[in-house]
Design a protein around this motif. Structure first.
Motif, PDB file in Angstrom:
ATOM      1  N   ARG A   8     -20.007   8.791  -3.568  1.00 31.45           N
ATOM      2  CA  ARG A   8     -18.785   9.295  -3.118  1.00 31.45           C
ATOM      3  C   ARG A   8     -17.749   8.341  -3.567  1.00 31.45           C
ATOM      4  O   ARG A   8     -17.931   7.254  -4.030  1.00 31.45           O
ATOM      5  CB  ARG A   8     -18.685   9.462  -1.643  1.00 31.45           C
ATOM      6  CG  ARG A   8     -19.891  10.428  -1.036  1.00 31.45           C
ATOM      7  CD  ARG A   8     -19.828  10.321   0.542  1.00 31.45           C
ATOM      8  NE  ARG A   8     -18.500  10.624   0.964  1.00 31.45           N
ATOM      9  CZ  ARG A   8     -17.732   9.421   1.511  1.00 31.45           C
ATOM     10  NH1 ARG A   8     -18.215   8.459   1.613  1.00 31.45           N
ATOM     11  NH2 ARG A   8     -16.631   9.780   2.234  1.00 31.45           N
ATOM     12  N   ASN A   9     -16.453   9.043  -3.730  1.00 29.56           N
ATOM     13  CA  ASN A   9     -15.317   8.063  -3.854  1.00 29.56           C
ATOM     14  C   ASN A   9     -15.104   7.216  -5.166  1.00 29.56           C
ATOM     15  O   ASN A   9     -14.711   6.232  -5.417  1.00 29.56           O
ATOM     16  CB  ASN A   9     -14.993   6.940  -2.907  1.00 29.56           C
ATOM     17  CG  ASN A   9     -15.128   7.690  -1.240  1.00 29.56           C
ATOM     18  OD1 ASN A   9     -14.934   8.979  -1.445  1.00 29.56           O
ATOM     19  ND2 ASN A   9     -15.069   6.813  -0.254  1.00 29.56           N
ATOM     20  N   GLU A  29     -18.750  -1.202   0.692  1.00 30.09           N
ATOM     21  CA  GLU A  29     -18.466   0.142   1.388  1.00 30.09           C
ATOM     22  C   GLU A  29     -18.049   0.222   2.867  1.00 30.09           C
ATOM     23  O   GLU A  29     -17.246   1.173   3.485  1.00 30.09           O
ATOM     24  CB  GLU A  29     -19.627   1.095   1.160  1.00 30.09           C
ATOM     25  CG  GLU A  29     -20.944   0.516   1.692  1.00 30.09           C
ATOM     26  CD  GLU A  29     -22.180   1.107   1.360  1.00 30.09           C
ATOM     27  OE1 GLU A  29     -21.753   2.445   0.765  1.00 30.09           O
ATOM     28  OE2 GLU A  29     -23.341   0.850   1.249  1.00 30.09           O
ATOM     29  N   SER A  40     -13.190   2.703  -0.853  1.00 33.70           N
ATOM     30  CA  SER A  40     -13.882   2.818   0.341  1.00 33.70           C
ATOM     31  C   SER A  40     -13.145   3.722   1.207  1.00 33.70           C
ATOM     32  O   SER A  40     -12.067   4.093   0.793  1.00 33.70           O
ATOM     33  CB  SER A  40     -13.966   1.327   1.247  1.00 33.70           C
ATOM     34  OG  SER A  40     -12.767   1.062   1.596  1.00 33.70           O
ATOM     35  N   ASP A  41     -13.915   4.147   2.326  1.00 36.09           N
ATOM     36  CA  ASP A  41     -13.539   5.331   3.018  1.00 36.09           C
ATOM     37  C   ASP A  41     -12.019   4.590   3.856  1.00 36.09           C
ATOM     38  O   ASP A  41     -10.978   5.303   4.258  1.00 36.09           O
ATOM     39  CB  ASP A  41     -14.224   5.795   4.471  1.00 36.09           C
ATOM     40  CG  ASP A  41     -15.079   6.777   3.737  1.00 36.09           C
ATOM     41  OD1 ASP A  41     -15.126   7.138   2.464  1.00 36.09           O
ATOM     42  OD2 ASP A  41     -16.447   6.533   3.964  1.00 36.09           O
ATOM     43  N   ARG A  80      -8.232   5.868   3.787  1.00 34.08           N
ATOM     44  CA  ARG A  80      -7.298   6.105   5.070  1.00 34.08           C
ATOM     45  C   ARG A  80      -5.950   5.589   5.072  1.00 34.08           C
ATOM     46  O   ARG A  80      -4.876   6.177   5.757  1.00 34.08           O
ATOM     47  CB  ARG A  80      -8.211   6.115   6.272  1.00 34.08           C
ATOM     48  CG  ARG A  80      -9.289   7.024   6.710  1.00 34.08           C
ATOM     49  CD  ARG A  80      -9.854   6.647   8.026  1.00 34.08           C
ATOM     50  NE  ARG A  80     -10.369   5.347   8.142  1.00 34.08           N
ATOM     51  CZ  ARG A  80     -11.868   5.000   7.938  1.00 34.08           C
ATOM     52  NH1 ARG A  80     -12.385   6.021   7.313  1.00 34.08           N
ATOM     53  NH2 ARG A  80     -12.224   3.694   8.091  1.00 34.08           N
TER      54      ARG A  80
END
Length: 503
Positions: free
Chosen positions: A240-241, A412, A453-454, A458
């Motif tokens: 992902r990402n 991550e 990264s998540d 954000r």
């Protein structure tokens, strides 16, 4: 006169053979020797390099008193260089010179062994024998004229071909002189004053990791992420990402010209900035980042000052050279990185300069990661089939996939952004062109991948939105300077959307 000259020529040839066997041949211990053609190729290299040593032997021997000093020094130096080449797979580089000059006596004593001392003594005995032999040859007539002629022949041979010159510069004794000169030039560059572009730090978080992976010779069209039919990036393809940029253009086609453009604010309007301005590393340092340059290549003179803008510099393979065929893996960058990633609550910049897809491809991929067969078996690239060349190259891309994925695993769970950008592409036989540092369309299209990264997403949702919207656009490699600064909220003078993948 003819008998004296004949005796001297025999002496010169025998001295040269000693140098070739004991001091030059060790550089080829790791070269592929799978068949007769490989062995013949190595033999041709040794002959070509031997001629460069023959001129030196001829000059040293013209005056027997010069020979009494020069031949033993040549033998002692050659014994040291060849011993470390075989025992430690090390060769002379500017980094080794720097490390030697700044290493304490205890460390140096730790790499001195009885085998080294024995090898020095043996070659000193041989050198003494050549000196005694030379003393028995009568004085040569017109020695001053011979000196002039041989110097002209040496300079002509040295400069007749760029590829031969590069190879000679990395072989004893020329490598000692060449790398000392390179080291001196680096020190001069390090002490030069550079200008920093004005900047504003608007929204830099207290804790963030920025990783820039500087690739080597990876071309965009050989990434599975970009539609290549072979599974060269299977790990990143499932991540992902991940955002891949397939339309990056590199004006330069070799490392020494391309890397300064990536690191500095140089662009088509300001091409001289690569030599007069600081890099993004300097600006990020001023914004509170702890920076590190971990390199699997050399201390490139054209970007030496940028490297040393970093707070920490680490060269796990400082003794390696692309002229030495020896296993050389990018995974060796990871232990130093792990030792630095101990402050999660901090601003960190890590630059990892990889050996990547540099020739000889097989030596840059551990055997357990080789996916595509058959692979190359010859150090002369044109002695391999096109299928072998492409398979070996694609194995380096697949290994890059492993490397970048392992970095993502480390990042991550942190607020982090990773940018992978190769310095240039690689020619794989298109229009009869191979490797790089030439003019071919394949060389102008390097691979570029961004992962976030998540936590980063954000923190910077608008940057991620822009990143995804820009992935199909065309950029020159000079986008990196402004983009990597923008990725952490630092805006520079002259920044514009056309040079920033995060806007």
């Amino acid at each position: 006169m003819n008998r004296v000259f004949a005796k001297y020529i025999v002496w010169v040839i025998c001295t040269t053979l000693w140098v070739i066997i004991c001091f030059i041949a060790p550089d080829f211990v790791d070269s592929p020797k799978d068949n007769a053609l490989s062995i013949l190729t190595i033999g041709a290299y040794l002959c070509a390099l031997g001629v460069a040593s023959l001129w030196i032997a001829y000059l040293l021997g013209l005056n027997k008193y010069v020979a009494y000093i020069g031949i033993p020094i040549w033998g002692i130096g050659g014994a040291v260089v060849s011993y470390y080449r075989v025992a430690f797979h090390a060769t002379i580089t500017p980094m080794i010179i720097d490390a030697t000059l700044h290493t304490n006596g205890g460390t140096i004593a730790g790499v001195i062994s009885w085998q080294l001392i024995g090898w020095i003594i043996l070659n000193l005995v041989v050198a003494t024998g050549f000196c005694i032999w030379r003393s028995r040859i009568p004085k040569l007539p017109y020695s001053w004229l011979q000196t002039l002629i041989v110097i002209i022949l040496l300079l002509t041979y040295y400069n007749v071909n760029g590829r031969l010159k590069s190879s000679i510069n990395q072989r004893y004794p020329y490598n000692v002189v060449h790398n000392l000169i390179e080291y001196k030039k680096q020190q001069v560059q390090l002490n030069s004053n550079r200008t920093t572009l004005p900047y504003k730090a608007k929204e830099v978080p207290d804790s963030i990791d920025v990783v820039f992976v500087l690739g080597e010779a990876a071309r965009a069209d050989h990434l599975q992420l970009n539609g290549y039919p072979k599974e060269t990036t299977p790990l990143l393809a499932t991540r992902r990402n991940i955002v891949s940029f397939p339309h990056i253009y590199s004006e330069a086609t070799y490392t020494s010209t391309s890397v300064p453009i990536l690191l500095s604010p140089a662009d088509s309007l300001h091409p001289t900035y690569s030599g007069s301005h600081t890099s993004f590393i300097h600006i990020m340092n001023e914004c509170g980042f702890r920076s590190a340059w971990i390199s699997n290549q050399d201390n490139g003179r054209t970007y030496f000052s940028f490297i040393h803008e970093a707070d920490t510099t680490i060269f796990p393979n400082a003794s390696k050279s692309v002229f030495v065929f020896d296993p050389w893996y990018d995974e060796q960058l990871l232990p130093p990185l792990d030792s630095l990633m101990t402050r999660p609550e901090a601003r960190n910049l890590y630059v990892l300069h990889t050996i990547g897809s540099h020739w000889y491809y097989n030596l840059h991929v551990p055997e357990e990661y080789i996916r595509f067969y058959p692979v190359t078996t010859e150090r002369v690239i044109t002695n391999n089939t096109n299928e072998q060349i492409i398979n070996s190259y694609d194995n380096t891309i697949a290994y890059m996939d492993v490397m970048v994925d392992s970095l993502i695993q480390r990042l991550e769970n942190r607020c982090a952004i990773l940018i992978y950008l190769s310095d240039h592409g690689e020619a794989l036989g298109e229009d009869g062109v191979y490797l790089h540092a030439a003019e071919n369309e394949a060389l102008h299209h390097p691979a570029c991948i961004v992962w976030y990264s998540d936590a980063y997403a954000r923190l910077y949702p608008k940057k991620i939105e822009a990143l995804k919207a820009n992935k199909s656009k065309r950029y020159r490699t000079d986008f990196l300077y402004h983009s990597i600064l923008s990725s952490v909220g630092i805006e520079t003078e002259g920044d514009c959307p056309e040079m920033n993948i995060f806007r």
